[in-house]
Design a protein around this motif. Structure first.
Motif, PDB file in Angstrom:
ATOM      1  N   TRP A  95      15.839  17.696  -7.989  1.00 50.81           N
ATOM      2  CA  TRP A  95      16.052  16.208  -9.132  1.00 50.81           C
ATOM      3  C   TRP A  95      17.482  15.924  -9.467  1.00 50.81           C
ATOM      4  CZ3 TRP A  95      11.639  18.724 -12.760  1.00 50.81           C
ATOM      5  CH2 TRP A  95      10.429  18.802 -12.234  1.00 50.81           C
TER       6      TRP A  95
ATOM      7  N   ALA B 209      17.065  12.288  -4.988  1.00 52.02           N
ATOM      8  CA  ALA B 209      16.682  11.736  -6.224  1.00 52.02           C
ATOM      9  C   ALA B 209      17.310  10.469  -6.608  1.00 52.02           C
ATOM     10  CB  ALA B 209      17.216  12.793  -7.133  1.00 52.02           C
TER      11      ALA B 209
ATOM     12  N   GLY C  75      15.580  14.732 -14.297  1.00 53.37           N
ATOM     13  CA  GLY C  75      16.979  14.933 -13.466  1.00 53.37           C
ATOM     14  C   GLY C  75      18.062  14.978 -14.124  1.00 53.37           C
TER      15      GLY C  75
END
Length: 554
Positions: free
Chosen positions: A287, A327, A486
């Motif tokens: 992430w 991500a 994230g």
């Protein structure tokens, strides 16, 4: 390759290259060791913002208010507080402009104000709605020659010479909603064509910072040893005297440092074991948008040498879309009107337009209540999809089929059907959207105040009234995009003082050891002052580390 230098710098990112350039300027024999095959680290992957109040670029743009340095100190006092010693915060603000002047003299880097990019918490005492962030002027990097092939791969792929600044991105994200969007895109395309015709190799944002610093090192004669990972620190009688490194073939060797070692090796965002040990759960290294080589080597070596640590449970967070294979740091998408973020109960739980660190704190705060907020879902309708750029996909352009196949995006003709596909309570989602739509029509978000802050407005849609950050969600089909917590990198690390010296738990200095950037605990504490609140401290404390090291006894 020599086995002894005055200074060994670990990491060829923003912090490390700034430190090495500062050391070389002071006449010290310096080497940079870099674990990966690239220079630039997370700095090269970033938007390239630098938050240093009062710098020359802000002065040139007449964006330094009377008493601004004192106001900036008040601002950090109010948002960071005693989490970080005041002397360290004040040193950053007092010395920061000097560091940008130094880079102007020693590198091709030139910075310019990012117009109206607000401080992230502008309504706090000392905050500035017009912003204090600067970004690099795009540069032609042909001067690096073959070394340019070593530039860290970009965060997102773009055609050669497609130069989009932070100021441009704000306009482009609105698609065709304003005349500035298409005009900016035309300008970008024309510049690309001119650059291609002239054989230029143009770069902007974080790429430009990394390239400029690297050129400074080339001119200063500072070598960078790629594929050279930090394995341990050499410690003699309590003083750090060098490093043990591991080459790409697994060979270990020692490099001695007569004056000291400066760690600029990044955080531990790509070390799943350390993430699970220190960060809130759930968490996943995939992430993160930080450089893949950031696995915490500097943190581990520093603690083994007796260093204290702080803020290990925090990061430079941001709501993130876990796209297949990469991500996507969700920035403008959350501020644009006509979308909300809901938890597993189908309820909103925050102002979706919050600065990204604060928004992710809210996700984890919600997760701690026992109601799943990971993943959350960003819900919007076809009107929103038609209007705005989303995760690099232009409005009206269909999302890639793989995004649907892997469950990142869900689509349905009605909110009830969308809720069923997501496993959310349909009644709750319908009520949430109905309440939000009422706020959109009145222009007042009675639950979370979305659209009230100057920051909320920056990535909003000025054509939407009465609140540029709110619009109803009502035209099918409807979409839900998975949102996870994230990050741009971790922000916890080795405790340092205002001179970037690494400290032990008792506050004593570990002689010969310095740290800057994400390997050190953040001068910004648990928050984020504005665009560039990561890169600014990295380059400033890298510079200050070399300054102190140069003045120390041999």
């Amino acid at each position: 390759m020599k086995d002894s230098y005055d200074v060994v710098v670990v990491g060829a990112g923003g912090a490390g290259m700034s430190a090495a350039l500062s050391a070389a300027h002071r006449g010290l024999d310096t080497v940079v060791i870099e674990k990966s095959d690239y220079f630039g680290g997370s700095t090269a992957r970033s938007g390239g913002g630098v938050w240093i109040p009062g710098n020359y670029a802000l002065e040139a743009a007449k964006q330094v208010d009377p008493g601004d340095r004192d106001a900036a100190k008040t601002y950090l006092d109010s948002i960071v507080g005693d989490v970080v010693p005041k002397v360290r915060r004040d040193t950053y603000l007092d010395r920061g402009p000097e560091v940008l002047d130094f880079l102007k003299e020693r590198t091709p880097l030139r910075f310019t104000w990012v117009p109206q990019y607000s401080d992230y918490l502008p309504e706090s005492p000392g905050g500035r709605a017009a912003g204090r962030s600067v970004e690099p002027v795009p540069m032609d990097a042909r001067f690096l020659g073959d070394e340019l092939d070593r530039l860290h791969p970009a965060y997102t792929k773009a055609p050669a010479n497609m130069i989009v600044t932070q100021a441009d991105f704000r306009k482009i994200s609105l698609g065709l909603r304003t005349v500035r969007g298409p005009l900016t895109m035309v300008k970008v395309l024309l510049k690309r064509m001119v650059s291609l015709l002239l054989g230029r190799k143009m770069y902007a944002m974080g790429n430009a910072i990394a390239i400029g610093l690297r050129k400074g090192l080339v001119d200063a004669g500072v070598p960078v040893e790629y594929g050279t990972a930090l394995a341990d620190l050499l410690v003699t009688d309590g003083r750090v005297t060098g490093v043990v490194v591991e080459d790409a073939d697994g060979t270990r060797r020692e490099i001695h440092a007569r004056r000291g070692v400066i760690l600029g090796s990044g955080g531990f965002e790509h070390n799943q074991e350390l993430r699970e040990k220190f960060l809130p759960q759930p968490t996943a290294e995939e992430w993160s948008t930080g450089a893949a080589s950031n696995t915490g080597a500097g943190l581990l070596a520093g603690t083994a040498a007796g260093a204290a640590t702080d803020l290990l449970d925090d990061a430079w967070w941001g709501p993130t879309v876990p796209l297949p294979g990469r991500a996507w740091f969700c920035l403008a998408e959350r501020n644009l009107p006509g979308s909300i973020i809901v938890n597993s109960a189908g309820r909103r739980f925050m102002n979706e337009a919050l600065p990204y660190v604060e928004a992710t704190h809210e996700i984890y705060k919600g997760q701690a209540t026992g109601v799943d907020h990971v993943p959350a879902h960003m819900v919007f309708d076809q009107t929103y999809r038609n209007r705005y750029l989303f995760a690099g996909v232009a409005g009206r352009q269909p999302f890639p089929g793989r995004w649907y196949k892997e469950g990142v995006v869900t689509r349905a003709d009605s909110l009830a059907a969308l809720a069923e596909k997501l496993g959310l309570p349909a009644d709750a989602l319908a009520q949430t959207v109905e309440r939000f739509n009422g706020f959109a029509r009145s222009g007042v978000d009675e639950d979370f105040g979305r659209g009230e802050s100057a920051y909320d407005k920056y990535y909003s849609d000025p054509t939407v009234k009465p609140n540029c950050s709110l619009a109803p969600i009502e035209k099918g089909p409807f979409y839900a995009v998975k949102i996870v917590p994230g990050d741009l990198g971790t922000k916890g690390g080795l405790v340092t003082d205002e001179r970037a010296r690494v400290l032990r738990e008792d506050g004593s200095v570990i002689d010969g050891l310095y740290a800057a950037g994400n390997v050190s605990s953040a001068v910004m504490g648990n928050t984020y002052p504005g665009p560039g609140g990561t890169i600014g401290p990295a380059i400033v404390f890298g510079y200050l580390a070399a300054e102190d090291l140069a003045s120390s006894a041999t």
